[in-house]
Enzyme design. Sequence first.
Site, PDB file in Angstrom:
ATOM      1  N   HIS A  94       0.854  -1.201   0.000  1.00 48.52           N
ATOM      2  CA  HIS A  94       0.000   0.000   0.000  1.00 48.52           C
ATOM      3  C   HIS A  94       0.889   1.251   0.000  1.00 48.52           C
ATOM      4  CE1 HIS A  94      -3.439   2.500   0.574  1.00 48.52           C
ATOM      5  NE2 HIS A  94      -3.732   2.247   1.816  1.00 48.52           N
ATOM      6  N   HIS A 154      -2.315  -2.537  -9.496  1.00 51.07           N
ATOM      7  CA  HIS A 154      -3.249  -1.851  -8.594  1.00 51.07           C
ATOM      8  C   HIS A 154      -4.486  -2.712  -8.414  1.00 51.07           C
ATOM      9  CE1 HIS A 154      -5.768   1.350  -6.911  1.00 51.07           C
ATOM     10  NE2 HIS A 154      -4.625   1.932  -6.636  1.00 51.07           N
ATOM     11  N   ASP A 186       2.839   5.338  -6.920  1.00 53.68           N
ATOM     12  CA  ASP A 186       4.106   5.234  -6.181  1.00 53.68           C
ATOM     13  C   ASP A 186       5.321   5.113  -7.084  1.00 53.68           C
ATOM     14  OD1 ASP A 186       2.056   3.407  -4.111  1.00 53.68           O
ATOM     15  OD2 ASP A 186       3.116   5.188  -3.439  1.00 53.68           O
TER      16      ASP A 186
HETATM   17  C1  SDX Z   1      -1.424   2.021  -3.424  1.00 57.39           C
HETATM   18  O1  SDX Z   1      -6.190   0.826  -3.218  1.00 57.39           O
HETATM   19  C2  SDX Z   1      -5.673   1.953  -3.461  1.00 57.39           C
HETATM   20  O2  SDX Z   1      -6.329   2.869  -3.937  1.00 57.39           O
HETATM   21  C3  SDX Z   1      -4.230   2.112  -3.044  1.00 57.39           C
HETATM   22  C4  SDX Z   1      -3.534   3.393  -3.474  1.00 57.39           C
HETATM   23  C5  SDX Z   1      -4.087   4.574  -2.785  1.00 57.39           C
HETATM   24  O3  SDX Z   1      -3.927   5.682  -3.303  1.00 57.39           O
HETATM   25  O4  SDX Z   1      -4.590   4.418  -1.632  1.00 57.39           O
HETATM   26  O5  SDX Z   1      -3.672   3.565  -4.888  1.00 57.39           O
HETATM   27  C6  SDX Z   1      -2.041   3.346  -3.143  1.00 57.39           C
HETATM   28  O6  SDX Z   1      -1.411   1.188  -2.571  1.00 57.39           O
HETATM   29  C7  SDX Z   1      -0.889   1.742  -4.808  1.00 57.39           C
HETATM   30  C8  SDX Z   1      -0.300   0.305  -4.933  1.00 57.39           C
HETATM   31  C9  SDX Z   1       1.125   0.333  -4.362  1.00 57.39           C
HETATM   32  N1  SDX Z   1       1.662  -1.037  -4.270  1.00 57.39           N
HETATM   33  C10 SDX Z   1       2.641  -1.451  -5.099  1.00 57.39           C
HETATM   34  O7  SDX Z   1       3.066  -0.808  -6.049  1.00 57.39           O
HETATM   35  C11 SDX Z   1       3.196  -2.824  -4.736  1.00 57.39           C
HETATM   36  C12 SDX Z   1       3.355  -3.653  -6.029  1.00 57.39           C
HETATM   37  N2  SDX Z   1       2.018  -3.949  -6.538  1.00 57.39           N
HETATM   38  C13 SDX Z   1       1.491  -5.270  -6.172  1.00 57.39           C
HETATM   39  O8  SDX Z   1       1.806  -5.662  -4.864  1.00 57.39           O
HETATM   40  C14 SDX Z   1       0.031  -5.378  -6.570  1.00 57.39           C
HETATM   41  O9  SDX Z   1      -0.105  -4.851  -7.831  1.00 57.39           O
HETATM   42  C15 SDX Z   1      -1.051  -4.829  -5.697  1.00 57.39           C
HETATM   43  C16 SDX Z   1      -0.950  -5.295  -4.295  1.00 57.39           C
HETATM   44  C17 SDX Z   1      -1.054  -3.336  -5.733  1.00 57.39           C
HETATM   45  C18 SDX Z   1      -2.341  -5.368  -6.277  1.00 57.39           C
HETATM   46  O10 SDX Z   1      -2.189  -6.771  -6.257  1.00 57.39           O
HETATM   47  P1  SDX Z   1      -3.315  -7.697  -6.845  1.00 57.39           P
HETATM   48  O11 SDX Z   1      -4.591  -7.400  -6.190  1.00 57.39           O
HETATM   49  O12 SDX Z   1      -2.836  -9.103  -6.862  1.00 57.39           O
HETATM   50  O13 SDX Z   1      -3.377  -7.143  -8.334  1.00 57.39           O
HETATM   51  P2  SDX Z   1      -4.095  -7.874  -9.501  1.00 57.39           P
HETATM   52  O14 SDX Z   1      -5.250  -8.697  -9.021  1.00 57.39           O
HETATM   53  O15 SDX Z   1      -4.345  -6.843 -10.548  1.00 57.39           O
HETATM   54  O16 SDX Z   1      -2.946  -8.886 -10.046  1.00 57.39           O
HETATM   55  C19 SDX Z   1      -3.172  -9.553 -11.287  1.00 57.39           C
HETATM   56  C20 SDX Z   1      -1.987 -10.465 -11.476  1.00 57.39           C
HETATM   57  C21 SDX Z   1      -1.750 -11.387 -10.281  1.00 57.39           C
HETATM   58  O17 SDX Z   1      -1.175 -12.554 -10.812  1.00 57.39           O
HETATM   59  P3  SDX Z   1      -2.194 -13.856 -11.026  1.00 57.39           P
HETATM   60  O18 SDX Z   1      -2.743 -14.166  -9.657  1.00 57.39           O
HETATM   61  O19 SDX Z   1      -3.239 -13.404 -12.018  1.00 57.39           O
HETATM   62  O20 SDX Z   1      -1.253 -14.945 -11.564  1.00 57.39           O
HETATM   63  O21 SDX Z   1      -0.784  -9.695 -11.611  1.00 57.39           O
HETATM   64  C22 SDX Z   1       0.133 -10.060 -10.588  1.00 57.39           C
HETATM   65  C23 SDX Z   1      -0.666 -10.683  -9.484  1.00 57.39           C
HETATM   66  O22 SDX Z   1       0.127 -11.608  -8.771  1.00 57.39           O
HETATM   67  N3  SDX Z   1       0.763  -8.821 -10.137  1.00 57.39           N
HETATM   68  C24 SDX Z   1       2.057  -8.537 -10.278  1.00 57.39           C
HETATM   69  C25 SDX Z   1       2.220  -7.246  -9.739  1.00 57.39           C
HETATM   70  N4  SDX Z   1       1.040  -6.801  -9.318  1.00 57.39           N
HETATM   71  C26 SDX Z   1       0.141  -7.780  -9.559  1.00 57.39           C
HETATM   72  N5  SDX Z   1       3.080  -9.235 -10.800  1.00 57.39           N
HETATM   73  C27 SDX Z   1       4.306  -8.622 -10.762  1.00 57.39           C
HETATM   74  N6  SDX Z   1       4.537  -7.388 -10.266  1.00 57.39           N
HETATM   75  C28 SDX Z   1       3.509  -6.669  -9.754  1.00 57.39           C
HETATM   76  N7  SDX Z   1       3.711  -5.481  -9.243  1.00 57.39           N
END
Ligand code: SDX
Length: 392
Positions: free
Chosen positions: A229, A270, A328
């Site tokens: 986050h 995201h 970020d």
């Molecule tokens: C913020 O919610 C908000 O509004 C938050 C925020 C705010 O202003 O409050 O916008 C701020 O928190 C922004 C996010 C910051 N976090 C990061 O940048 C950390 C890196 N990102 C990941 O941890 C991830 O993208 C999340 C946690 C943000 C979201 O994860 P999800 O819910 O798993 O995302 P998804 O469902 O879209 O993922 C789809 C696929 C998944 O793989 P499968 O299960 O389909 O095989 O993509 C993969 C995920 O594992 N994936 C990634 C990835 N993010 C998602 N793979 C590699 N690198 C990544 N960064």
Amino acid sequence: SKGYFTYDPGFVSTAACESKITFIDGANGVLLHRGYPIDQLAEHSDYLETCYLLLNGELPNAEEKKSFVDMITNHTMVQESMARFFRGFHYNAHPMAMMCGAVGALSSFYHDSIDITNPEHRRISAHRLIAKMPTLAAMCYKHHIGQPFMYPNNKLGYAENFLHMMFGTPCDDPEVNPVLARAMDKIFLLHADHEQNASTSTVRLAGSSGANPFACIASGITALWGPAHGGANEAVLKMLDEIGDVSNIDKYVAKAKDKSDPFRLMGFGHRVYKNFDPRAKVMKESCDEVLRELGLENDPLLAIAKRLEEIALEDPYFVEKKLYPNVDFYSGIIMKAIGIPTDMFTVIFATGRTVGWIAHWSEMISETYKIGRPRQLYTGYDQRDFVPLDKR
Ligand code: SDX
């Protein structure tokens, strides 16, 4: 079609419910605050004006804006005993640990505005929190580096005052570069609110129990800290430093796609956006402007970030998973260029997001509400009889 949903009050927790504050269209990368697109606010407004909008639902006229800015300015100082509170922290404490403690403790210093049933108390607490977050954030930094705390200078603008408290000292008080102050203000603005994300939902849930506003905002700070986050901006810089050179990018992109590898491309992906995070676009433009102003346009981190973005946006895995840069991805590069250390990045995020947490808290408790009580899908044992110790 308006992006809101109805809910069954008897079941879904109060924390996740209708709101008029912010609208996100994740598929098309749209972010509106009270109907105004984030890129227009970033270009034409400023942080305190956006705070007024989020809290009151309309942009202020000149008189309303001046009165609001004066109100916030009058609350920038913290009680002197907060200085002793900070001195109780280990000098090496993470600034977010200090912020969780300091903001939660504010209710013990400002107990004259914690009656949440009193609209005037709610208003004063909202102003106190928005006004004091930069002061407390700068105190975290000063305690961390062993320098004396700087008092706010109320002749300065909100972001300018923050940079003054961060980098000024009683011996000299360097002029704040207006380009950096504007960039800092834009960073606060871009982080102001984002619908019901993890930390905002935490604040709403805490607020639904009737906890005082300072305690609720402290709960939001705690939830924001995680690398998934608000902690992602700090993690992005660590990742870019680890990549070290554009020649290493392909290796890291491959690691990020390897399910068996815990590595993730920080600043990408995201929970809601399946398109560009509109804040990331504005942040990238601001990044270019700040680095140009500081003669750092050849900053190797920026080159790695831009090349990483290009590669990831063409990579079939990221295209298929709809993973784009989020808020970020570039913010850390700007903050580093301004001179802010990486362990202060999430504190900056919390400072900007305070108004969003307060707006959602205030929206919820000013209407009829019930305590949030999310239910679970139970997957444990069916009922069974106790087994005495000598029978196990
Ligand atoms: C913020 O919610 C908000 O509004 C938050 C925020 C705010 O202003 O409050 O916008 C701020 O928190 C922004 C996010 C910051 N976090 C990061 O940048 C950390 C890196 N990102 C990941 O941890 C991830 O993208 C999340 C946690 C943000 C979201 O994860 P999800 O819910 O798993 O995302 P998804 O469902 O879209 O993922 C789809 C696929 C998944 O793989 P499968 O299960 O389909 O095989 O993509 C993969 C995920 O594992 N994936 C990634 C990835 N993010 C998602 N793979 C590699 N690198 C990544 N960064």
